[in-house]
Design a protein around this motif. Structure first.
Motif, PDB file in Angstrom:
ATOM      1  N   PRO A   9      72.513  41.311  52.022  1.00 40.43           N
ATOM      2  CA  PRO A   9      72.047  40.209  52.864  1.00 40.43           C
ATOM      3  C   PRO A   9      70.551  40.315  53.163  1.00 40.43           C
ATOM      4  CG  PRO A   9      73.768  41.492  53.974  1.00 40.43           C
ATOM      5  CD  PRO A   9      73.508  42.130  52.662  1.00 40.43           C
ATOM      6  N   VAL A  10      69.927  39.185  53.415  1.00 40.76           N
ATOM      7  CA  VAL A  10      68.489  39.158  53.672  1.00 40.76           C
ATOM      8  C   VAL A  10      68.157  39.916  54.962  1.00 40.76           C
ATOM      9  CG1 VAL A  10      66.536  37.620  54.114  1.00 40.76           C
ATOM     10  CG2 VAL A  10      68.268  36.968  52.466  1.00 40.76           C
ATOM     11  N   VAL A  56      61.047  46.001  39.115  1.00 39.61           N
ATOM     12  CA  VAL A  56      61.357  46.548  40.438  1.00 39.61           C
ATOM     13  C   VAL A  56      60.276  46.137  41.437  1.00 39.61           C
ATOM     14  CG1 VAL A  56      61.644  48.674  41.764  1.00 39.61           C
ATOM     15  CG2 VAL A  56      62.701  48.466  39.529  1.00 39.61           C
ATOM     16  N   PHE A  57      59.018  46.205  41.031  1.00 40.84           N
ATOM     17  CA  PHE A  57      57.930  45.784  41.909  1.00 40.84           C
ATOM     18  C   PHE A  57      58.035  44.299  42.236  1.00 40.84           C
ATOM     19  CE2 PHE A  57      53.524  44.419  42.677  1.00 40.84           C
ATOM     20  CZ  PHE A  57      53.250  45.219  43.777  1.00 40.84           C
ATOM     21  N   CYS A  58      58.379  43.485  41.230  1.00 41.07           N
ATOM     22  CA  CYS A  58      58.544  42.045  41.471  1.00 41.07           C
ATOM     23  C   CYS A  58      59.717  41.765  42.406  1.00 41.07           C
ATOM     24  CB  CYS A  58      58.725  41.300  40.149  1.00 41.07           C
ATOM     25  SG  CYS A  58      57.203  41.192  39.206  1.00 41.07           S
ATOM     26  N   SER A  59      60.766  42.566  42.346  1.00 39.82           N
ATOM     27  CA  SER A  59      61.876  42.371  43.276  1.00 39.82           C
ATOM     28  C   SER A  59      61.443  42.677  44.704  1.00 39.82           C
ATOM     29  CB  SER A  59      63.078  43.226  42.879  1.00 39.82           C
ATOM     30  OG  SER A  59      62.866  44.581  43.171  1.00 39.82           O
ATOM     31  N   LEU A  60      60.570  43.667  44.893  1.00 39.11           N
ATOM     32  CA  LEU A  60      60.035  43.941  46.223  1.00 39.11           C
ATOM     33  C   LEU A  60      59.124  42.801  46.694  1.00 39.11           C
ATOM     34  CD1 LEU A  60      59.253  47.743  45.958  1.00 39.11           C
ATOM     35  CD2 LEU A  60      60.926  46.671  47.463  1.00 39.11           C
ATOM     36  N   LEU A  65      58.359  37.816  50.007  1.00 35.27           N
ATOM     37  CA  LEU A  65      58.191  36.365  50.054  1.00 35.27           C
ATOM     38  C   LEU A  65      59.337  35.706  50.812  1.00 35.27           C
ATOM     39  CD1 LEU A  65      56.557  33.899  49.034  1.00 35.27           C
ATOM     40  CD2 LEU A  65      58.092  33.867  47.077  1.00 35.27           C
ATOM     41  N   VAL A  66      60.565  36.162  50.588  1.00 32.77           N
ATOM     42  CA  VAL A  66      61.726  35.609  51.289  1.00 32.77           C
ATOM     43  C   VAL A  66      61.595  35.838  52.788  1.00 32.77           C
ATOM     44  CG1 VAL A  66      64.205  35.945  51.662  1.00 32.77           C
ATOM     45  CG2 VAL A  66      63.317  35.712  49.355  1.00 32.77           C
ATOM     46  N   ILE A  67      61.193  37.040  53.191  1.00 32.89           N
ATOM     47  CA  ILE A  67      61.028  37.343  54.608  1.00 32.89           C
ATOM     48  C   ILE A  67      59.933  36.462  55.220  1.00 32.89           C
ATOM     49  CG2 ILE A  67      60.267  39.130  56.234  1.00 32.89           C
ATOM     50  CD1 ILE A  67      63.095  39.512  55.324  1.00 32.89           C
ATOM     51  N   HIS A  72      58.525  31.862  58.620  1.00 34.72           N
ATOM     52  CA  HIS A  72      57.779  30.607  58.730  1.00 34.72           C
ATOM     53  C   HIS A  72      58.727  29.454  59.032  1.00 34.72           C
ATOM     54  CE1 HIS A  72      54.680  27.641  58.049  1.00 34.72           C
ATOM     55  NE2 HIS A  72      55.480  27.029  57.185  1.00 34.72           N
ATOM     56  N   GLN A  73      59.876  29.444  58.391  1.00 29.13           N
ATOM     57  CA  GLN A  73      60.855  28.377  58.595  1.00 29.13           C
ATOM     58  C   GLN A  73      61.384  28.403  60.025  1.00 29.13           C
ATOM     59  OE1 GLN A  73      64.339  28.800  56.226  1.00 29.13           O
ATOM     60  NE2 GLN A  73      65.039  26.724  56.589  1.00 29.13           N
ATOM     61  N   SER A  74      61.615  29.575  60.576  1.00 31.29           N
ATOM     62  CA  SER A  74      62.134  29.652  61.940  1.00 31.29           C
ATOM     63  C   SER A  74      61.104  29.170  62.956  1.00 31.29           C
ATOM     64  CB  SER A  74      62.569  31.078  62.261  1.00 31.29           C
ATOM     65  OG  SER A  74      61.453  31.939  62.276  1.00 31.29           O
TER      66      SER A  74
END
Length: 102
Positions: A9-10, A56-60, A65-67, A72-74
């Motif tokens: 989960p995020v 692996v670096f791109c997944s981090l 970016l998701v966080i 920002h959305q909240s």
């Protein structure tokens, strides 16, 4: 192993970051401790490990970016709700003042 972070989960920040950073450090260590003879050209194992490190670096980066987008959305949604309520209030007032517009 680092792709398991996409199934978490995020909100599980410590677990995702720990798994990603551990994977990244393991891959970097593996690349520089490979028991291969020194050659002046690129070996397929070097290319493979470099691509794995990049993924692996791109997944981090993706998780960062998701966080950022989630925080920002909240912040934006309550402001958008205020604007939408004000806009709806003004539209209703216009129709009440000018009934012929209906």
């Amino acid at each position: 192993m680092s792709m398991l972070t996409f199934w978490m989960p995020v909100d599980a920040v410590p677990g995702r970051v720990t798994l990603g950073v551990t994977s990244l450090l393991t891959m970097i260590t593996k690349q520089y401790q490979a028991a291969l003879p020194s050659v002046s050209y690129v070996v397929a194992l070097n290319v493979f490990l470099s691509v794995c490190i990049a993924f692996v670096f791109c997944s981090l980066l993706e998780y960062a970016l998701v966080i950022a987008l989630r925080s920002h959305q909240s912040r934006v949604i309550p402001e958008a709700n205020k604007v939408n309520k004000l806009l709806l209030y003004n539209i209703i007032n216009i129709f009440l003042k000018f009934p012929e517009l209906k």
